[in-house]
Design an enzyme around this catalytic site. Structure first.
Site, PDB file in Angstrom:
ATOM      1  N   HIS A 134      -1.503  25.446  49.171  1.00 26.29           N
ATOM      2  CA  HIS A 134      -1.134  26.206  50.363  1.00 26.29           C
ATOM      3  C   HIS A 134      -1.089  27.669  49.969  1.00 26.29           C
ATOM      4  O   HIS A 134      -0.974  28.012  48.789  1.00 26.29           O
ATOM      5  CB  HIS A 134       0.221  25.774  50.922  1.00 26.29           C
ATOM      6  CG  HIS A 134       0.304  25.815  52.421  1.00 26.29           C
ATOM      7  ND1 HIS A 134       0.315  27.008  53.138  1.00 26.29           N
ATOM      8  CD2 HIS A 134       0.368  24.823  53.339  1.00 26.29           C
ATOM      9  CE1 HIS A 134       0.389  26.713  54.434  1.00 26.29           C
ATOM     10  NE2 HIS A 134       0.426  25.402  54.584  1.00 26.29           N
ATOM     11  N   SER A 175       4.412  30.591  53.876  1.00 30.08           N
ATOM     12  CA  SER A 175       4.102  29.290  54.465  1.00 30.08           C
ATOM     13  C   SER A 175       3.989  28.156  53.452  1.00 30.08           C
ATOM     14  O   SER A 175       3.842  26.996  53.858  1.00 30.08           O
ATOM     15  CB  SER A 175       2.806  29.375  55.267  1.00 30.08           C
ATOM     16  OG  SER A 175       3.036  30.054  56.484  1.00 30.08           O
TER      17      SER A 175
END
Length: 472
Positions: A324, A97
């Site tokens: 992230h 992701s």
């Protein structure tokens, strides 16, 4: 979630192989599970990466650090326990992701070009776009999708093929899917939402997503290791994911990626840690991209990763850190950036259980190079209070499971039910609004939050990053 195995046929390490350490080759004899290593220092932050992969049972890992305008990197271990090919600094690992930041960057370029307004309805740009709820179809915007507030369930798994129309076909499927929440009401992490963003990129640029990603980011940045799909990854030294078997043994996965439709949300993209930080360097240098780091949400439910807010694609952490985390078929990746200090660290692993290794590394890097403390990994309290049964207990529904939180003889359990199967996990109270699993999985203890209140004072959602809504 199936796709044909797309692994490269890699040769077994021979006695004359070399280990790459800090971006250079030095002779190193092989061991049973890769290469032996020596302590190294990147910008004065020292560790022995070979010892860390052994300590945490991680087959292979890469680390790269950006500081003082320079990137330094190293690698240790092997790319696959099956092939025993060594991990080097030019190997490619899937970043999961973290790809969402790349997708968000392509969206911001559309904004800069005047082709997209983040606050106009998506249907203004996608002819025939439709969700399962009429009001959501009318109101959904790109900003909702970037911040995971679109109300779209995050895990619709529909194989729409590998052709250039896979993303278009997936977005069309969403018209028949139940829409859980009105846009703009609740944060709920959504892979499906980022697929819609990928479709926006395709329509507004007039090209398939992978072509736009290559033309607008990979090629201009001069990235040589970036692999947009398995067909490109197989041309590199590609890492293979690993998971824990039922007996606790670390074993290679049998699938490399989910269907191509999920490319914008993070199913296919692979890259080296060094070149991931070249992308970060772009973000630190381009003032237009700073807008993506601006806080959009400052009240994100606690799901154990230290995230306190959300930007446009970026997760926000304490002390101005952004980043992230990515998970993809037995590979796990972490990116942390301190823009004010010009410091960034990327840790890429080919293990679903790589989190302890990553925390040890970026905790040291951010502390020593940026003066930033990393929040510790969550653990259950020694003397937990009893859960608030009246508020917390009940059954909650997501696309994947019905999840019941129940209290039995002063103990609490989550019961996951799907397709006739059932799994029980013991939990304890972590705070007034959260619980934590008592036994760790390979990634650690999972934190779930109880969010909102219904007319009876009961929590409306059980939240582990994605929101499951109460049904009883």
């Amino acid at each position: 979630m199936s796709v044909e195995i797309m692994e490269a046929e890699l040769a077994v390490i021979g006695e004359d192989r070399e280990a790459v350490v800090i971006g250079r080759c030095v002779p190193h004899p092989p061991t049973l599970l890769g290469l032996t290593s020596r302590p190294t220092s990147l910008f004065g932050v020292g560790w022995d990466l070979g010892e860390l992969v052994a300590k945490y049972d991680v087959p292979g890992a890469q680390v790269a650090i950006l500081a003082d305008g320079e990137i330094r990197d190293e690698a240790a271990g092997v790319l696959s326990l099956r092939t025993q090919v060594e991990a080097t600094t030019d190997s490619v690992f899937k970043v999961g992701s973290i790809t969402k930041i790349w997708t968000a960057t392509l969206i911001q370029q559309l904004v800069d070009d005047g082709a997209l307004d983040l606050d106009r309805p998506v249907r203004d740009y996608l002819p025939g776009f439709r969700l399962g709820d009429q009001a959501a179809t009318k109101n959904l915007t790109a900003r909702h999708l970037l911040t995971h507030t679109g109300g779209i369930d995050g895990n619709h798994f529909v194989d729409t093929g590998r052709n250039d129309d896979a993303i278009e076909r997936f977005v069309a499927v969403l018209a028949e899917a139940a829409h859980l929440l009105p846009p703009g009401t609740v944060f709920s992490y959504s892979n499906s939402g980022y697929v819609i963003l990928g479709r926006l990129v395709e329509v507004l640029r007039g090209k398939p997503f992978h072509d736009v990603l290559r033309e607008r980011l990979v090629t201009p940045l001069g990235l040589r290791s970036a692999a947009i799909d398995p067909y490109e990854a197989i041309l590199h030294r590609a890492a293979v994911g690993h998971v824990h078997s039922g007996g606790g043994e670390v074993v290679p996965v049998k699938e490399w990626a989910v269907s191509y439709y999920a490319a914008p949300s993070g199913s296919h993209f692979a890259i080296s840690a060094r070149e991931l930080l070249e992308f970060v360097r772009l973000h630190l240098a381009d003032p237009a991209l700073a807008a993506l780091r601006e806080p959009q949400l400052d009240d994100v439910p606690d799901f154990g990763g230290g995230v306190i807010g959300w930007g446009l694609g970026w997760m926000l952490y304490q002390d101005g850190v952004v980043g992230h985390t990515g998970v993809a078929k037995g590979q796990k990746a972490w990116l942390r950036v301190v823009p004010s200090a010009g410091v960034a660290v990327a840790v890429l692993t080919n293990s679903a259980g790589g989190e302890p290794l990553a925390y040890e590394i970026f905790g040291a890097v951010l502390g020593e190079l940026a003066g930033v403390e990393t929040a510790p990994r969550p653990v259950p309290p020694l003397s937990p209070a009893a859960i608030d049964a009246d508020r917390m207990c009940g059954t909650y529904r997501s696309t994947l499971h019905d999840i019941t939180l129940t209290s039995e003889n002063d103990r609490a359990f989550l019961i996951y039910r799907a397709g006739g199967s059932e799994k029980r996990v013991e939990v304890v109270r972590l705070s007034d609004s959260s619980i934590i699993t008592l036994g760790p999985d390979p990634s650690g203890h999972q934190v779930l939050s109880l969010v909102g209140s219904d007319e009876h004072g009961r929590a409306r959602f059980l939240h582990n990053g994605a929101a499951a809504y109460r049904i009883s």
